[in-house]
Structures are given as structure tokens and as C-alpha cells.
Design a protein around this motif. Structure first.
Motif, short mmCIF file in Angstrom:
data_model
loop_
_atom_site.label_atom_id
_atom_site.label_comp_id
_atom_site.label_asym_id
_atom_site.label_seq_id
_atom_site.Cartn_x
_atom_site.Cartn_y
_atom_site.Cartn_z
N MET A 264 0.83 -1.20 0.00
CA MET A 264 0.00 0.00 0.00
C MET A 264 0.87 1.25 0.00
SD MET A 264 -3.05 -1.19 2.63
CE MET A 264 -4.01 0.31 2.49
N PHE A 265 1.97 1.21 0.73
CA PHE A 265 2.90 2.35 0.78
C PHE A 265 3.46 2.63 -0.62
CE2 PHE A 265 7.33 3.84 1.22
CZ PHE A 265 7.11 5.03 1.89
N ARG A 266 3.84 1.58 -1.32
CA ARG A 266 4.42 1.76 -2.66
C ARG A 266 3.40 2.34 -3.64
NH1 ARG A 266 6.92 -3.23 -1.06
NH2 ARG A 266 9.18 -2.92 -0.85
N ARG A 267 2.13 2.08 -3.39
CA ARG A 267 1.08 2.58 -4.30
C ARG A 267 0.47 3.89 -3.82
NH1 ARG A 267 -1.96 -2.12 -7.40
NH2 ARG A 267 -0.31 -3.68 -7.53
N GLY A 268 1.01 4.46 -2.77
CA GLY A 268 0.48 5.72 -2.27
C GLY A 268 -0.77 5.58 -1.45
N LEU A 269 -1.14 4.36 -1.09
CA LEU A 269 -2.35 4.15 -0.28
C LEU A 269 -2.06 4.18 1.21
CD1 LEU A 269 -4.04 1.33 -2.39
CD2 LEU A 269 -4.78 3.71 -2.18
N ALA A 270 -0.77 4.15 1.57
CA ALA A 270 -0.35 4.37 2.96
C ALA A 270 0.66 5.52 2.93
CB ALA A 270 0.29 3.10 3.53
N TYR A 271 0.42 6.53 3.72
CA TYR A 271 1.30 7.70 3.70
C TYR A 271 1.35 8.33 5.08
CZ TYR A 271 -3.00 10.49 3.59
OH TYR A 271 -4.22 11.05 3.91
N LYS A 272 2.36 9.20 5.27
CA LYS A 272 2.53 9.86 6.58
C LYS A 272 2.52 11.37 6.37
CE LYS A 272 5.23 9.54 10.82
NZ LYS A 272 6.43 8.95 11.48
N ARG A 273 1.81 12.05 7.26
CA ARG A 273 1.78 13.51 7.19
C ARG A 273 1.43 14.09 8.56
NH1 ARG A 273 -3.57 15.37 7.26
NH2 ARG A 273 -5.13 13.87 6.50
N GLU A 274 1.78 15.36 8.72
CA GLU A 274 1.37 16.10 9.91
C GLU A 274 -0.13 16.37 9.80
OE1 GLU A 274 2.81 17.67 12.66
OE2 GLU A 274 4.79 16.77 12.40
N ALA A 275 -0.83 16.12 10.88
CA ALA A 275 -2.28 16.33 10.83
C ALA A 275 -2.83 16.54 12.21
CB ALA A 275 -2.96 15.12 10.19
N PRO A 276 -3.91 17.33 12.32
CA PRO A 276 -4.62 17.39 13.60
C PRO A 276 -5.35 16.06 13.80
CG PRO A 276 -5.79 18.67 11.93
CD PRO A 276 -4.53 18.18 11.28
N VAL A 277 -5.09 15.42 14.89
CA VAL A 277 -5.66 14.09 15.13
C VAL A 277 -6.42 14.08 16.44
CG1 VAL A 277 -3.94 12.85 13.76
CG2 VAL A 277 -3.48 13.33 16.17
N ASN A 278 -7.32 13.12 16.54
CA ASN A 278 -8.06 12.93 17.79
C ASN A 278 -7.14 12.28 18.82
OD1 ASN A 278 -10.67 13.69 16.55
ND2 ASN A 278 -10.42 11.80 15.43
N TRP A 279 -6.99 12.92 19.95
CA TRP A 279 -6.07 12.44 20.97
C TRP A 279 -6.83 12.11 22.25
CZ3 TRP A 279 -1.25 10.72 21.30
CH2 TRP A 279 -0.63 10.65 22.56
N CYS A 280 -6.67 10.87 22.73
CA CYS A 280 -7.26 10.49 24.01
C CYS A 280 -6.20 10.65 25.09
CB CYS A 280 -7.77 9.05 23.98
SG CYS A 280 -8.37 8.50 25.59
N ILE B 164 -8.29 5.75 2.39
CA ILE B 164 -9.63 5.19 2.17
C ILE B 164 -10.47 6.09 1.27
CG2 ILE B 164 -10.64 6.22 4.25
CD1 ILE B 164 -12.23 3.63 4.66
N THR B 165 -10.11 7.40 1.23
CA THR B 165 -10.88 8.33 0.39
C THR B 165 -10.73 8.01 -1.09
OG1 THR B 165 -9.00 9.85 0.51
CG2 THR B 165 -10.83 10.24 2.03
N ALA B 166 -9.66 7.30 -1.46
CA ALA B 166 -9.49 6.91 -2.87
C ALA B 166 -10.57 5.92 -3.29
CB ALA B 166 -8.10 6.30 -3.08
N ASP C 216 -9.42 10.19 5.37
CA ASP C 216 -8.48 9.07 5.37
C ASP C 216 -8.33 8.51 6.78
OD1 ASP C 216 -8.04 9.03 2.68
OD2 ASP C 216 -6.26 10.28 2.73
N TRP C 217 -8.07 7.22 6.84
CA TRP C 217 -8.06 6.44 8.08
C TRP C 217 -6.68 6.57 8.74
CZ3 TRP C 217 -8.43 0.37 7.69
CH2 TRP C 217 -8.30 -0.20 8.99
N GLY C 218 -6.64 7.24 9.89
CA GLY C 218 -5.40 7.35 10.65
C GLY C 218 -5.12 6.07 11.40
N ILE C 219 -4.01 5.40 11.08
CA ILE C 219 -3.75 4.07 11.66
C ILE C 219 -2.60 4.06 12.66
CG2 ILE C 219 -4.66 2.90 9.62
CD1 ILE C 219 -1.46 2.18 9.27
N SER C 220 -1.91 5.20 12.87
CA SER C 220 -0.80 5.21 13.84
C SER C 220 -1.33 5.16 15.25
CB SER C 220 0.02 6.49 13.68
OG SER C 220 0.72 6.51 12.47
N ARG C 221 -0.72 4.32 16.07
CA ARG C 221 -1.06 4.29 17.49
C ARG C 221 0.24 4.34 18.29
NH1 ARG C 221 -4.78 5.47 15.25
NH2 ARG C 221 -6.89 4.62 15.24
#
Length: 828
Positions: free
Chosen positions: A143-159, A195-197, A423-428
Motif C-alpha cells: 500500500m505504501f508503494r502505491r500511495g495508499l499508505a502515507y505519513k503527514r502532519e495532521a490534527p488528530v483525535n487524541w485520548c 480510504i478516500t481513494a 483518510d483512516w489514521g492508523i498510527s497508534r
């Protein structure tokens, strides 16, 4: 003498019998139709609860039922084993998350086995096993090679309690879905799945899911949130990059009098820089970025804003529009900038009233004339445009199309589609999860771990010392790595994947759990997928089910599967309640399945959960209901054993050829009517409760027939036929007692290999019927009449009935009326 019904003894006996003969292990067989039934797999929290038992019992009934119809049934089980509770337990109990998890799996597996579920246990998997997440990591790198997994700075929901990021779908009412702590926004570098793709396809393919509950379809459609509208460019009065707005109401553009930005908008602070309002805007943005700003919460919040000191220009009127940062604007929808039309949007109206901003009416309803001075609330419906230049007089719908075309022609905007889906934030930022297979190299940047070096194994030699603090970033033996591209020094990613990644493809891996040449064996996946019947709670309508659909489409595009949708049919079962509330330790209303099994046995527990309510409805726990289920099984046991000495010696009745009395013929008719009803009820949305009720009625009729009919050979043949039919019908629901009584009848092969009973056409045809006899309007007797009798025959039979004769003694009969061949009224 009837032997005592001892459920725990015979249940253990038959569970060992089935396991020893591997009756539930499935292999591919192209000569038989396949059927894949699956319940959503559990998190190994320590104990199975009654919600689990209900879910898995429904699935087990479906699996056993379909086997009896000749299907090659796959019915697997596994464990959604990564996640936050394991870390919390490690802190609370001084256990390693792995030990806590695997100990729980062992205990819960024993519980499931004690419940007699027909699982294909050799396919069991746990998502925390490196042999499982190895392939997940490989999928990530593709997915990373196809641009479907990527990393960026973003405002995220934080618990702040869990100290980790949450996907939008994991924020419920502004709180963490797991611990109920209020969620805030935080800027972090995060990994996302694109996922927006697939937004358009995810939305369009909902039309394929005709066997899903409409409620789930509606929830997914709303979450994806397709909007057809226009992007409009608003130049800044002081120069610079224009503000871009997305709107579905371009027909109201001439009424836009100010601009509202989300606190997270990238230009919010930049616009205020160097103005007298800069500090006020900075404080406002800081405050509201830290608040829960989910849709539901914002609807209740007082509308507030801060003027940036800047203006933009309405592209069609040229008006200078003050630019505000507003607390009710969401960055996640559209562009995070909203053209405010207070006359035609209630939120804008309330804001304009509060801050004294102009209100201009540009849409008039039919037969009315609105003015800004008379408006008590925004007029939000469609109508006819006014004060809108060449578009005045047009209805809203055609005006939107014409305005979009005009804006595009002049370079002031364009028609476009926006989706609510993000897009689905998957970092934990947690330890107990699958490592993200990326190495950071100063020279080469982000480099995926090569397939030959997978899995990146989660190290077990760690100590969990604080809530939300992952040890991976401090474990040099883990994070220190060589760059796969240049061989230079690198550093591993220390975030782990969202546990919903594991559950987004596990149903595919069940088809080939032992395959070691890749994530999936194409031949076996092609045979078993899609899942024919998926069963789980409505709470997964957006989270898991949407992600699983997305992942399936990604794997299709990676060439790993051929299907578009993973689940053909979906059943969302209701909750198990006690005292009107969901069972919870904190409420003191938990019923332990182990206690039920010890007190009543597995079959009783299963029977109650199936009988108490339709599967899709909530079920209220009832101790009396459990006792009633137990009484029924004891009655069935006693009935069977009272008949065994006589019916063991005869074959089951096979149809015409042997003369039966009217009463026995009518009883046999009821047997076959019951077979048909139970079959119809199961086929019609798994209405097990009414199916069981029909069998209970048949057992009552059976007792009555046993008491009234002489034990002649033809009668005993019908009784054997009836008992075998009952055992076949209840086998999916209460398989242990059914198997025991089946063997007691002398059968040499397992009941699990027997076919589902079929109603015989000649037995369904009514051979006799009951006629109620009234004398002067009062019920005095009932008689059984052959179906061939005429009305005159029925009259004579009624008048000559011995019981009726007692009420007619010494009286003259004036008339006899036969009503619909069901009632005879004798008037004296």
C-alpha cells in the motif's frame, strides 16, 4: 424407568465424540456448494459474556442447519488479540500483555468448546501472532508503494487517558470509544490509509448489499457522505492566495455576507498575523482546537467566533466579507472555510445576530416574501432566487447548475464532489500492536522493510511502566536498524497499527490459515469467499464493516482476491439486557455463562437465548425463561424415553400404504406442518424463536397423542417418525440432547451427518380436522372429522356425538348450522 437427564455429562461426551471424528473440519470440495458463516471474532478480554454466547449460538445454529442441507460449511474462530486493554492489564496485574492475552485465549477457548460450537478449530488464529501480522506488514508495504499508505502532519483525535490517537470513527459523542474520556485535537505526524481513494466505490457498492440491514447501509452512506456542489474562490481583499469554499448551496452565493473558518484552518492564524486581533484569534484557536468539536457536541455549543481583522471579496457581488474564525466550522468537511449566508443557514443566522453582521435574503419561498428585518430564523429550504443578477427568478435546483457553469467559465469556481469520509489514521502510540514496517534513513527517507525481512517482530522483552507510554521508542535493539536501500544507519518506526487493521482482513485468512507463501492462497480464497453470513453487533456498522470493505477492495487491486465485497449477508444481533440495561460489572447485572452451564447445561443456555427474542432484537434476561427452557428439554427427554421401548422395534412411518386412524393421521399432519413451519421460520431471517415455539407445540400435541392412542404398530411408526423429526429440527439449537436421543433410537451414524427433514406433500394435506360443537351457543364438545366428510356428514356426527347427546337429552332440535366446516351450532 426414565433415566435422569444429566446435561453436563452427555454434553461433554458428545463434544469429545464430534472432535474425535473431526466432523466440523472443512476442506474445499468442488462437488458441493460451500457456505461460509462467521461471527465477528472476540477480543480476548478474559471471559466470554452473554452477548458473545448469543452471537456465537446464532452462528452455530446457522452452521449446523446449512450442513444438514448438504452445504460444505466453513465455521472458524479466532482472536482479535492486539489492543489497549492488554497494556492496562499488564500495569494493573504485573503481567506482560502477551501472557495476559494468551492466558485469556486459553480460558475463552475452553468456554467456547464447552458451549458445543461447531468450529473448525485447526483454522484458529490470533492477530498478535507474528505469523499473522507478518502478512499484514507485507500488505502495508504494498500500500505504501502505491500511495495508499502515507505519513503527514495532521490534527488528530487524541485520548489523554489512553495517550494515543483515535480514528474519526473511534470518537463517539466526543469521547474515546474505549474509555469514554473526552477527546482533544493534537498535531502529530501520523500514518494514514487512503480510504478516500475508494469513497465513490464504497458508496456505490452499497447497492450490492441487498442482504444487509437497511440501518447499516444508511449509517455507512451517511458516514461516506457524498455531496455534489461547487468550489468557489473568494479573493482576499489584501491580496494573496484566495480562500476556497465548498458548498452545496451555490444558489445562495449572492447572500454570502461573511466568511467562517475552522480553528484548524491553515490560514486562520496567518490571516490575523500583524492585525490588532492577532492575540485574540490565537487564544481563540488554541482554546477551540483543544475542545471536543464533534458534530453532535457542536450542535449544542453556543456559536462563537473571533474576527481576524481581514476581509475577502464575494466573487459575484464584490462585497467585502469579514473573515471570522468560528467554533462551529469543521475542518473535516469541505475545505474548512464556509461562506456564511445568514438568511439561509441557521448556524450563520445565529452567528450574524450575535455579532451584528448583515443578513441578505436571496431565496424566496413560494407565496411569501421574506425580509431580513422580519426573519426570526433562517429560511433553509429551496425556493426562487431574488437579487441574484441574471439568475433571479430561477428555482434553486436549475440555478445551482447554471451558477456552477458560470463560475467555471469566469474562473471563479468549479463543480465538484466532496465526501465526508476522511483518510483512516492508523498510527497508534502504543506497544501492544503490529509494528509499522518502515525504516527512516537520513539519505533515503522512508523505506519499507523488504518482504524477506518480515515480520518486524514486536519484542516481548519489554516492561510496561506507565499508561500510554510505549517502550519501543526507548528500546535500542528494536528501533536501531540498517537502511534496506543504502545500508546506512536507520531508525524503525515505533508507532504500531490500529487494531482495526487486523480485523479488516482476518475473514480472508481463515480460508487458508496454514498458508505460508503469502497473505492468501488464491485458490482457497476463491473457493470460500465471500462470507455468506456474517453476524455481529450494530456498533460495528461504520468502524469494522467499512474498513473491511475498504481492505477487501485494496487487496483486490493488489491482485490478492477477486471479490468486490467481503460479506454477502449481514445479521446484526441485539444485545442481552438484564433489568432493562446492558449487562455490566459496574451495574451488578452480569450473568456468567459458566454459572448457567453448571446449573442447567449448554443446551438450556442456548435454547433460552434463541427462544427469548428474534436475533435482531434486544433480549431481556429472565431466570424464569431459563428454567422454562430447562423444563422443555426435560419434557422432551422424558417423552423420548417413555416411547423408546416401543418405537425402537419399528421403522419410521414412510407415507401412504399403512392405514392410520383419523386421530393419528391428524397428528402426523401436525408433524409435517411443523417441519414446514420451522424450515420457513429459519429461512425467513432466522426466526429461531418462532421455530422453537412450533416444536414446543408439537411436543405438547405428542404428549396428548401418547396418552390417547393405543400403542399399535402403525401408531408407533408415526411416533418414531415424529420423534426423529423433532430431533432433526432441534439439532441445530440443542445438538447434545438431540444427538443423545438420536443414538438411543438405534442410529449408528451421527445426527450431525443427517439431512434436514422434508415435509411430505401427502402429509401436509389435511386428513382430518377438529370441529367445535355448540349447543345453543355454548361449547359442549369437540370431534375429529375426516377431511372427506360432507357438511351433512358433519351434522350427523355432531348430533350423534356421545358428549353432545348428554346436552340434548329431552330437547327438540330446531336447526343445525355448520359454519366453515369448523363449527357446528345445534339450536334446541
Amino acid at each position: 424407568m426414565v433415566p435422569r437427564y444429566e446435561p453436563r455429562r452427555l454434553e461433554a461426551k458428545w463434544q469429545k465424540f464430534w472432535e474425535a471424528r473431526r466432523l466440523f473440519q472443512a476442506t474445499e470440495d468442488n462437488h458441493r456448494p460451500k457456505y461460509y458463516v462467521l461471527e465477528m471474532f472476540p477480543y480476548p478480554s478474559g471471559r466470554i459474556h452473554m452477548g458473545h454466547v448469543r452471537n456465537y449460538t446464532i452462528g452455530d445454529v446457522v452452521a449446523r442447519y446449512m450442513r444438514m442441507w448438504g452445504f460444505n460449511v466453513l465455521h472458524p474462530m479466532g482472536w482479535d488479540a492486539f489492543g489497549l486493554p492488554a497494556e492496562n492489564a499488564a500495569l494493573a496485574h504485573g503481567l506482560h500483555p502477551a501472557k495476559w492475552t494468551y492466558d485469556n485465549i486459553a480460558y475463552m477457548r475452553r468456554q467456547l468448546q464447552a458451549l458445543g460450537y461447531s468450529y473448525d478449530w485447526p483454522r484458529e488464529l490470533a492477530t498478535c501472532d507474528p505469523d499473522y501480522y507478518r502478512w499484514e506488514q507485507l500488505i502495508f508495504t504494498e500500500m505504501f508503494r502505491r500511495g495508499l499508505a502515507y505519513k503527514r502532519e495532521a490534527p488528530v483525535n487524541w485520548c489523554p487517558q489512553c495517550r494515543t490517537v483515535l480514528a474519526n470513527e473511534q470518537v463517539e459523542g466526543g469521547c474515546c470509544w474505549r474509555c469514554d474520556t473526552p477527546v482533544s485535537l493534537k498535531e502529530l505526524a501520523q500514518w494514514f490509509f487512503k480510504i478516500t481513494a475508494y469513497a465513490e466505490e464504497l458508496l456505490a457498492d452499497l447497492e450490492l448489499l441487498s442482504h444487509w440491514p437497511e440501518r447499516v447501509i444508511t449509517m455507512q452512506r451517511h458516514w461516506i457522505g457524498k455531496s455534489q456542489g461547487a468550489e468557489i474562490y473568494f479573493p482576499l481583499a489584501h491580496g494573496g492566495e484566495p480562500l476556497t469554499v465548498f458548498t452545496t448551496r451555490q444558489d445562495t452565493l449572492w447572500g454570502a455576507t461573511f466568511m467562517s473558518l475552522a480553528p484548524e484552518h491553515p490560514q486562520a492564524l496567518a490571516l490575523a498575523q500583524g492585525t490588532p486581533q492577532e492575540e485574540e484569534v490565537r487564544a481563540f484557536v488554541t482554546h477551540w482546537k483543544a475542545q471536543d468539536r464533534s458534530r453532535g457536541v457542536l450542535e449544542e455549543v453556543t456559536k462563537e467566533g473571533a474576527f481576524t481583522g481581514r476581509y475577502c471579496l464575494n466573487p459575484v457581488t464584490g462585497w467585502q466579507m469579514p473573515i471570522y474564525v468560528a467554533n462551529f466550522v469543521l475542518m473535516e468537511y469541505g475545505t474548512g472555510a464556509v461562506m456564511a449566508v445568514p438568511a439561509h443557514d441557521q448556524r450563520d443566522f445565529e452567528f450574524a445576530e450575535k455579532y451584528g453582521l448583515p443578513i441578505k435574503v436571496v431565496i424566496q419561498p413560494a407565496g411569501q416574501e421574506l425580509g431580513p428585518e422580519t426573519l426570526k430564523a433562517a429560511y433553509e429550504d429551496e425556493g426562487v432566487l431574488v437579487d441574484s443578477d441574471a439568475f433571479s427568478g430561477l428555482a434553486s435546483a436549475p440555478a445551482r447548475s447554471a451558477i456552477t457553469a458560470s463560475l467555471a467559465e469566469k474562473g471563479l469556481g468549479r463543480g465538484t464532489v466532496h465526501f465526508r469520509l476522511r483518510d483512516w489514521g492508523i498510527s497508534r502510540q502504543r506497544y501492544w500492536g503490529a509494528p509499522i514496517p518502515i525504516i527512516y534513513c537520513e539519505k533515503c527517507g522512508m523505506v519499507p522493510v523488504p518482504a524477506k525481512d518480515l515480520p518486524v517482530v514486536l519484542p516481548l522483552e519489554v516492561e510496561i511502566t506507565a499508561v500510554g507510554r510505549s517502550p519501543l521508542g526507548e528500546l535500542e535493539s528494536f528501533y536501531k536498524a540498517s537502511c534496506p536501500t543504502c545500508g546506512g544507519p536507520g531508525r524503525r518506526e515505533v508507532d504500531t497499527m490500529d487494531t482495526f487493521v487486523e480485523s479488516s482482513w482476518y475473514f480472508l485468512r481463515y480460508a487458508c490459515a496454514d498458508y505460508d507463501q503469502g497473505p492468501l492462497d488464491p485458490a482457497r480464497v476463491d473457493y470460500w469467499l465471500p462470507v455468506d453470513q456474517y453476524i455481529g453487533g450494530i456498533e460495528h456498522a461504520v468502524l469494522h464493516l467499512l474498513y473491511a470493505r475498504f481492505f477487501t477492495k485494496v487487496l483486490r487491486d493488489l491482485g490478492l482476491v477477486k471479490l468486490d465485497e467481503p460479506f454477502q449477508r449481514l445479521l446484526t444481533q441485539g444485545m442481552v439486557l438484564k433489568d432493562g440495561a446492558k449487562m455490566a460489572k459496574s451495574k451488578g447485572n452480569v450473568v456468567d455463562p459458566d454459572d448457567m452451564i453448571k446449573a442447567y447445561g449448554t443446551d438450556t443456555t442456548r435454547l433460552f437465548l434463541l427462544f427469548a427474542a428474534p436475533p435482531e432484537k434486544d433480549l431481556e434476561w429472565s431466570d424464569q425463561g431459563v428454567a422454562g427452557a430447562s423444563r422443555f428439554l426435560n419434557r422432551l427427554w422424558a417423552l423420548a424415553h417413555s416411547l423408546l421401548p416401543d418405537i425402537q422395534k419399528v421403522p419410521a412411518y414412510q407415507g401412504p400404504g399403512t392405514e392410520l386412524s383419523a386421530e393419528v393421521g391428524e397428528f402426523r399432519h401436525k408433524v409435517h406442518r411443523t417441519i414446514k413451519k420451522v424450515t420457513d421460520d429459519i429461512e425467513d431471517s432466522f426466526h429461531f424463536n418462532t421455530a422453537i415455539a412450533a416444536v414446543m407445540e408439537l411436543v405438547n400435541a405428542f404428549y396428548q397423542a401418547v396418552e390417547t392412542q393405543p400403542r399399535e404398530r402403525p401408531t408407533m411408526m408415526v411416533f418414531r417418525e415424529a420423534l426423529e423429526a423433532i430431533l432433526l429440527l432441534v439439532n441445530p439449537m440443542v445438538p447434545h440432547i438431540a444427538e443423545e436421543l438420536w443414538q438411543a433410537l438405534g442410529h449408528k451414524t451421527s445426527l450431525q451427518l443427517a439431512p434436514w427433514p422434508q415435509p411430505q406433500a401427502e402429509a401436509l394435506a389435511e386428513s382430518a380436522f377438529t370441529v367445535v360443537i355448540q349447543v345453543n351457543g355454548k361449547v359442549r364438545s369437540r370431534i375429529l372429522v375426516p377431511a372427506s366428510q360432507s357438511d351433512e356428514d358433519i351434522k350427523n356426527a355432531a348430533v350423534n356425538d356421545p358428549t353432545t347427546q348428554k346436552w340434548l337429552k329431552g330437547q327438540d332440535i330446531k336447526r343445525v348450522v355448520v359454519a366453515r366446516r369448523k363449527l357446528v351450532n345445534i339450536v334446541t
